[in-house]
Design an enzyme around this catalytic site. Structure first.
Site, short mmCIF file in Angstrom:
data_model
loop_
_atom_site.label_atom_id
_atom_site.label_comp_id
_atom_site.label_asym_id
_atom_site.label_seq_id
_atom_site.Cartn_x
_atom_site.Cartn_y
_atom_site.Cartn_z
CB THR A 99 -0.92 0.02 1.24
OG1 THR A 99 -0.14 -0.27 2.40
CG2 THR A 99 -2.03 -0.98 1.12
CB VAL A 169 7.78 -8.58 11.69
CG1 VAL A 169 7.06 -9.72 12.38
CG2 VAL A 169 7.22 -8.38 10.29
CE LYS A 220 2.07 -1.69 10.62
NZ LYS A 220 3.23 -2.46 11.02
CG HIS A 258 11.85 10.20 34.02
ND1 HIS A 258 10.70 9.46 33.93
CD2 HIS A 258 11.57 11.24 34.85
CE1 HIS A 258 9.75 10.02 34.66
NE2 HIS A 258 10.26 11.11 35.23
CB CYS A 274 6.89 0.87 8.00
SG CYS A 274 7.13 -0.70 7.17
CE1 TYR A 330 14.34 0.75 7.57
CE2 TYR A 330 14.44 -0.58 5.58
CZ TYR A 330 13.98 -0.38 6.88
OH TYR A 330 13.15 -1.30 7.46
NE ARG A 338 11.90 -2.18 1.48
CZ ARG A 338 10.97 -2.81 2.18
NH1 ARG A 338 9.75 -2.92 1.71
NH2 ARG A 338 11.26 -3.34 3.35
N1 SAJ Z 1 15.29 5.61 13.09
C1 SAJ Z 1 15.80 6.76 13.66
N2 SAJ Z 1 15.85 6.84 15.02
C2 SAJ Z 1 15.40 5.82 15.81
C3 SAJ Z 1 14.86 4.67 15.22
C4 SAJ Z 1 14.82 4.59 13.84
O1 SAJ Z 1 16.21 7.70 12.99
O2 SAJ Z 1 15.47 5.98 17.04
C5 SAJ Z 1 15.22 5.49 11.62
C6 SAJ Z 1 16.02 4.31 11.09
O3 SAJ Z 1 17.37 4.63 10.92
C7 SAJ Z 1 15.30 4.04 9.77
C8 SAJ Z 1 13.86 4.40 10.10
O4 SAJ Z 1 13.90 5.19 11.26
O5 SAJ Z 1 15.79 4.88 8.74
C9 SAJ Z 1 12.92 3.24 10.30
O6 SAJ Z 1 13.58 2.20 11.00
P1 SAJ Z 1 12.90 1.37 12.20
O7 SAJ Z 1 13.87 0.36 12.65
O8 SAJ Z 1 12.38 2.30 13.21
O9 SAJ Z 1 11.60 0.75 11.56
P2 SAJ Z 1 11.25 -0.18 10.28
O10 SAJ Z 1 10.66 0.70 9.23
O11 SAJ Z 1 12.38 -1.05 9.87
O12 SAJ Z 1 10.08 -1.09 10.93
C10 SAJ Z 1 8.95 -0.45 11.54
C11 SAJ Z 1 8.70 -1.06 12.91
N3 SAJ Z 1 7.75 -0.25 13.66
C12 SAJ Z 1 7.97 0.11 14.95
O13 SAJ Z 1 8.98 -0.18 15.56
C13 SAJ Z 1 6.89 0.88 15.61
C14 SAJ Z 1 8.17 -2.49 12.76
O14 SAJ Z 1 7.83 -3.05 14.02
C15 SAJ Z 1 6.92 -2.48 11.85
O15 SAJ Z 1 6.39 -3.78 11.68
C16 SAJ Z 1 7.39 -1.95 10.49
O16 SAJ Z 1 7.83 -0.60 10.68
C17 SAJ Z 1 6.20 -2.03 9.55
O17 SAJ Z 1 6.17 -2.95 8.71
O18 SAJ Z 1 5.25 -1.25 9.71
#
Ligand code: SAJ
Length: 433
Positions: A99, A169, A220, A258, A274, A330, A338
């Site tokens: 999506t 996940v 979600k 904290h 995502c 990423y 991506r």
């Molecule tokens: N990032 C930051 N600071 C952080 C954490 C992440 O800048 O503190 C950046 C990362 O470098 C990256 C981006 O955010 O570029 C996303 O990375 P991520 O590890 O936070 O998330 P995704 O996109 O790999 O996976 C997320 C997850 N969602 C959450 O943790 C709430 C995963 O559990 C979801 O299933 C997934 O999106 C999804 O499919 O929706």
């Protein structure tokens, strides 16, 4: 809805559903299909991309994820999983199609959800369960999926059950999190929710929380939006720290001591499919009441430009500066590019007139040339770390030192060990004024 939480355990499901047809063999569909196939179900994996189907038939797994290849091959070998381009009759249909959003308008593109739902109509039978797993704007199941299902001759609710069951996940840990994480199940009614609960309960060890469909859709989106807003806050704290001359990384560690604070990490931008996308599904649902979410998106989207500005400033006295980007995925320790912030940072630096080289031994496919380490560093002025792969700290710093013209490092992830400074590099950390 209370009825779902109280009455479910007493609800009887007519028959155990044994055959599942999964629409979409991507990051979620393929592991889901393999998981069910290795937990006693007969699974038909469907993908409209015939290349994916042909490759999978030959044992070539299109998605790189720890443990996935072994699981998929085991599922295929057991003959519990077959892949094909068209659906067929089954007890359960699970829709796991993409999506995306339109990059220009930020509007969700639900065409894959629509076409996947249409595609199962000829195969639907009384007693089936249809599950949507794709991340969607709130009310999509109710306003788009169910009206399509109603085009069959079957009565939705009475003869066909419907549920929305989002995945949670983390790419890089998909298989572990599939099993261990709690999961949200939104049912059209008690029976739908109970059927979906039994289905996912076959492999999920976490708790299965039942609610109604639209609430599950919103949950979600709230999860990923929470993370996006939190990262934007960290990025804002990072900029303030640069201005007042403190180390934001230290400040965040201390604030997180904290018991009720959990500030995320600043960085060069939010990548992946995502976190940077899902908040738009909420914004589009209610443009007026989403100022904070919009503002967070803007802050995070501006980070590649902010990082490019730091590079420009740090190298302003160097003629024809050469920058070597370390890490184009990423996120760290991951090969997926991506929506990687590195793509944008590199594009901005090239536009400014820098020579930019990229090094990432984990990544195979990237729009800019990926170079071997020595070539990427030969005569370079600056290493720019954009993804914090652990392996960077195992590199031979002395050799790297000898290859470079200027010994500068800009670390946007606070990821380098002290070894680098001890070996003479000047390290500029993002968020350390
Ligand atoms: N990032 C930051 N600071 C952080 C954490 C992440 O800048 O503190 C950046 C990362 O470098 C990256 C981006 O955010 O570029 C996303 O990375 P991520 O590890 O936070 O998330 P995704 O996109 O790999 O996976 C997320 C997850 N969602 C959450 O943790 C709430 C995963 O559990 C979801 O299933 C997934 O999106 C999804 O499919 O929706």
């Amino acid at each position: 809805m209370l009825y779902l939480r109280t009455a479910l355990d007493n609800t009887r499901v007519d028959a155990m559903n044994r055959k599942i047809c999964i629409l979409g063999l991507g990051y979620v569909g393929l592991p889901t299909a393999s998981m069910f196939a290795t937990h006693g179900y007969d699974v038909v994996g469907v993908d409209v991309n015939e290349d994916i189907v042909k490759n999978m038939e030959k044992g070539n797994i299109p998605i790189k994820e720890p443990g996935l290849e072994t699981l998929v091959l085991a599922a295929l070998k057991s003959n519990r999983l077959k892949v094909q381009a068209k659906p067929e009759k089954a007890d359960v249909f699970i829709i796991c199609v993409p999506t995306p959003i339109n990059e220009a308008t930020k509007e969700p593109d639900l065409s894959y959800v629509k076409s996947a739902t249409e595609s199962i109509l000829p195969y639907l039978e009384k007693g089936n369960l249809v599950v949507l797993e794709s991340t969607v704007p709130p009310l999509t199941t109710q306003n788009i999926v169910i009206p399509i299902l109603k085009k069959s001759d079957l009565k939705v609710g009475e003869e066909i059950s419907v549920a929305y069951c989002p995945e949670r996940v983390l790419p890089g840990k998909i298989l572990t999190e599939f099993v261990k994480n709690d999961r949200i199940i939104g049912g059209l009614d008690k029976k739908s929710a109970q059927m979906a609960k039994e289905l996912y309960g076959s492999f999920v060890e976490g708790n299965l929380h039942l609610t109604e469909i639209t609430c599950a859709e919103m949950v979600k989106l709230m999860e990923n939006t929470f993370r996006d807003v939190n990262i934007a806050l960290a990025n804002e704290f990072m900029k303030i720290s640069e201005r007042i001359g403190i180390d934001v990384w230290e400040a965040i560690i201390l604030a997180n001591k904290h018991p009720r604070v959990d500030i995320h990490r600043p960085g060069p931008g939010v990548g992946g499919h995502c976190i940077a996308v899902d908040p738009w599904f909420i914004i589009n649902t209610d443009v007026e009441d989403t100022n904070l979410i919009k503002s967070a998106r803007k802050t995070n989207d501006e980070m590649p430009g902010y990082v490019a500005g730091i590079v420009e400033n740090e190298l302003k006295d160097i003629e024809k500066p050469v920058v070597t980007v370390f890490g184009v995925a990423y996120k760290g320790n991951f090969r997926d590019t991506r929506q990687s912030p590195a793509k944008e940072v590199i594009s901005i630096l090239l536009d400014i007139g820098f020579e930019v080289r990229a090094y990432d031994p984990l990544v195979e496919d990237f729009p800019y040339e990926l170079m071997p380490l020595d070539k990427a560093l030969d005569g370079s002025d600056c290493i720019l770390i954009l993804a914090n792969h652990r392996l960077f700290n195992n590199l031979d710093t002395k050799t790297i030192f000898s290859l470079m013209r200027n010994k500068k490092i800009i670390d946007t992830m606070n990821s380098l060990s002290s070894n680098w400074i001890e070996n003479g590099f000047s390290v500029r950390k993002l968020g350390n004024g």
